[in-house]
Design an enzyme around this catalytic site. Structure first.
Site, PDB file in Angstrom:
ATOM      1  N   HIS A 117       0.864  -1.203   0.000  1.00 47.39           N
ATOM      2  CA  HIS A 117       0.000   0.000   0.000  1.00 47.39           C
ATOM      3  C   HIS A 117       0.890   1.239   0.000  1.00 47.39           C
ATOM      4  CE1 HIS A 117      -3.707   2.298   1.645  1.00 47.39           C
ATOM      5  NE2 HIS A 117      -2.782   3.181   1.372  1.00 47.39           N
TER       6      HIS A 117
ATOM      7  N   HIS B 202       1.483   5.468  -1.991  1.00 49.68           N
ATOM      8  CA  HIS B 202       1.070   6.555  -2.895  1.00 49.68           C
ATOM      9  C   HIS B 202       2.311   7.096  -3.585  1.00 49.68           C
ATOM     10  CE1 HIS B 202      -2.922   6.722  -0.920  1.00 49.68           C
ATOM     11  NE2 HIS B 202      -2.228   6.267   0.097  1.00 49.68           N
TER      12      HIS B 202
ATOM     13  N   LYS C 131      -9.783  -0.141  -5.068  1.00 49.48           N
ATOM     14  CA  LYS C 131      -9.745   0.524  -3.758  1.00 49.48           C
ATOM     15  C   LYS C 131     -11.057   1.220  -3.479  1.00 49.48           C
ATOM     16  CE  LYS C 131      -7.837   2.303  -0.031  1.00 49.48           C
ATOM     17  NZ  LYS C 131      -6.775   3.310   0.075  1.00 49.48           N
TER      18      LYS C 131
ATOM     19  N   HIS D  51     -10.392   1.487   2.557  1.00 47.60           N
ATOM     20  CA  HIS D  51     -10.095   2.519   3.551  1.00 47.60           C
ATOM     21  C   HIS D  51     -11.260   2.482   4.527  1.00 47.60           C
ATOM     22  CE1 HIS D  51      -8.334   6.516   4.838  1.00 47.60           C
ATOM     23  NE2 HIS D  51      -9.452   6.408   5.543  1.00 47.60           N
TER      24      HIS D  51
ATOM     25  N   HIS E 147      -4.266  -0.200   6.231  1.00 45.95           N
ATOM     26  CA  HIS E 147      -3.702   0.633   7.312  1.00 45.95           C
ATOM     27  C   HIS E 147      -4.562   0.636   8.575  1.00 45.95           C
ATOM     28  CE1 HIS E 147      -6.438   3.368   5.298  1.00 45.95           C
ATOM     29  NE2 HIS E 147      -5.586   3.716   4.372  1.00 45.95           N
TER      30      HIS E 147
ATOM     31  N   ASP F 135       1.789   2.808   3.391  1.00 47.47           N
ATOM     32  CA  ASP F 135       0.967   4.000   3.186  1.00 47.47           C
ATOM     33  C   ASP F 135       1.842   5.244   3.017  1.00 47.47           C
ATOM     34  OD1 ASP F 135      -1.356   5.377   2.712  1.00 47.47           O
ATOM     35  OD2 ASP F 135      -1.885   5.606   4.822  1.00 47.47           O
TER      36      ASP F 135
HETATM   37  C1  NCD Z   1      -3.122   9.374   1.919  1.00 46.48           C
HETATM   38  C2  NCD Z   1      -2.719  10.371   0.827  1.00 46.48           C
HETATM   39  O1  NCD Z   1      -2.121  11.419   1.172  1.00 46.48           O
HETATM   40  O2  NCD Z   1      -2.968  10.114  -0.350  1.00 46.48           O
HETATM   41  N1  NCD Z   1      -3.018  10.003   3.195  1.00 46.48           N
HETATM   42  C3  NCD Z   1      -2.918   9.388   4.399  1.00 46.48           C
HETATM   43  O3  NCD Z   1      -2.933  10.074   5.426  1.00 46.48           O
HETATM   44  N2  NCD Z   1      -2.787   8.099   4.498  1.00 46.48           N
HETATM   45  C4  NCD Z   1      -4.474   8.848   1.642  1.00 46.48           C
HETATM   46  C5  NCD Z   1      -4.845   7.632   2.443  1.00 46.48           C
HETATM   47  O4  NCD Z   1      -4.290   6.545   2.275  1.00 46.48           O
HETATM   48  O5  NCD Z   1      -5.737   7.731   3.279  1.00 46.48           O
HETATM   49 ZN    ZN Z   2      -3.032   5.220   1.629  1.00 47.92          ZN
END
Ligand code: NCD
Ligand code: ZN
Length: 344
Positions: A13, A15, A98, A135, A173, A246
């Site tokens: 997981h 970004h 997702k 989520h 998460h 995450d």
């Molecule tokens: C994530 C993001 O910034 O894209 N932020 C976070 O706090 N985890 C989005 C997410 O996974 O909830």
């Molecule tokens: Zn995330």
């Protein structure tokens, strides 16, 4: 113990963001992870096979020379997602979709407003063998932010899991003892990712002595009793729990802000931070399962063949990193010492 060699891990997981940012985020993850589940919350989001494949190409182009890192693509579910979107995505190798409740987190305004209206899509996903990544927070204004994960389990997650016993579901998460126990007690088709920050920190690290914006992520850090249960779960070596950082970069100015963004940029120290936690727990022998085996097994993908080696070595995370657009970003755990380091 001064060195630790484990099967090459994967990050289930994260970004990566897009554009210029990829030349920062992709090498950071490719330094030790073989594969990563790439979240689709771009603006606009990755809602179909065509967008997912184009995004995959941009990620591949940002790999360091010689890297064999493999991004695993996901689809962003919206009210408009069709069964055909799922079939088409599966056909090009997208592994999961997702589910963001609308408004739950960064770039989630396009997301799902009525969960039960998605049930026909979940049917197609179960048939196609596409995983559902969740989520797990409700977004109702009257629900306290610290209770949103538990209320989501009671109102939504328990129903989804009961209605779709053949759908593989990853509770992403997780942050509470409620989620940890829910997953632990659920069928083999339900698993969870756990981030470094939710193992290392609790809400005191967010709020005591002043607000710490770089420890702010969603779902928000919870009280230490929840942190303790997450730590017990990974210490147990249960195959239901696996690594998902995450890692979610936001520039320094967006975090140190009157309305700061949620997300911790942990990619540069992720495997080291997990090693730190497992050592504290006296469970370094369980790190490989968590980081390298359980996720691949749950996704039905082969385990990686290579290895990585961590060395016992004190090092300090940089206070800042400069992004490709020139703006600084503060990495998670900036300025703090970590006692394991990846051997290059
Ligand atoms: C994530 C993001 O910034 O894209 N932020 C976070 O706090 N985890 C989005 C997410 O996974 O909830
Ligand atoms: Zn995330």
């Amino acid at each position: 113990m001064t060195t630790l060699t484990i099967r090459t891990p994967d990050d289930w997981h994260l970004h990566f963001r897009d554009g210029d940012m990829l030349t920062e985020t992709v090498p950071a993850t490719a330094r030790c992870f073989q594969r990563a589940i790439v979240m689709p919350n771009l603006a606009p989001p990755v809602v179909n096979a065509t967008l997912a494949m184009a995004y995959k190409e941009r990620i591949l182009a940002a790999r360091p020379a010689g890297s064999t890192f493999e991004p695993l693509m996901t689809l962003y579910l919206t009210n408009a997602t069709t069964g055909q979107d799922i079939i088409d995505a599966k056909a090009v190798g997208v592994v999961a979709a997702k589910l963001y409740p609308a408004g739950a987190t960064t770039n989630s305004s396009a997301a799902v407003t009525d969960l039960e209206a998605m049930y026909p899509i979940f049917d197609v996903m179960a048939e196609q063998g596409m995983l559902l990544l969740v989520h797990g927070e409700v977004t109702d204004h009257h629900i306290d932010i610290f209770d949103r994960e538990k209320v989501f389990i009671d109102q939504k997650m328990s129903k989804i899991v009961a209605a779709f016993p053949h759908l593989k579901v990853v509770f992403e998460h997780i942050t509470t003892s409620d989620a940890a126990h829910f997953v632990n007690d659920a069928s083999d088709n339900v698993a969870a990712t756990i981030t470094p920050q939710h193992l290392l920190l609790n809400r005191n690290d967010l709020l005591v002595g002043g607000v710490r914006p770089h420890n702010f992520c969603l779902p928000v850090l919870k009280r230490n009793t929840h942190q303790a249960v997450l730590r017990q779960m990974v210490q147990s070596g249960s195959p239901k729990f696996f690594l998902g950082t995450d890692s979610a970069p936001h520039a320094k100015e967006a975090k140190e802000n009157a309305c700061g963004c949620a997300g911790c940029y942990s990619a540069w120290s992720a495997i080291e931070l997990y090693a730190h936690v497992f050592e504290e727990l006296g469970a370094l022998d369980k790190l490989e399962g968590f980081a390298s085996d359980h996720g691949a097994d749950f996704y039905g993908l082969p385990r990686n063949e290579g290895t990585i080696t961590l060395m016992r070595q004190e090092w300090t995370l940089p206070e800042e990193i400069i992004l490709p657009d020139g703006r600084p970003i503060v990495p998670f755990f900036a300025g703090q010492q970590v006692s394991w380091k990846l051997q290059n």
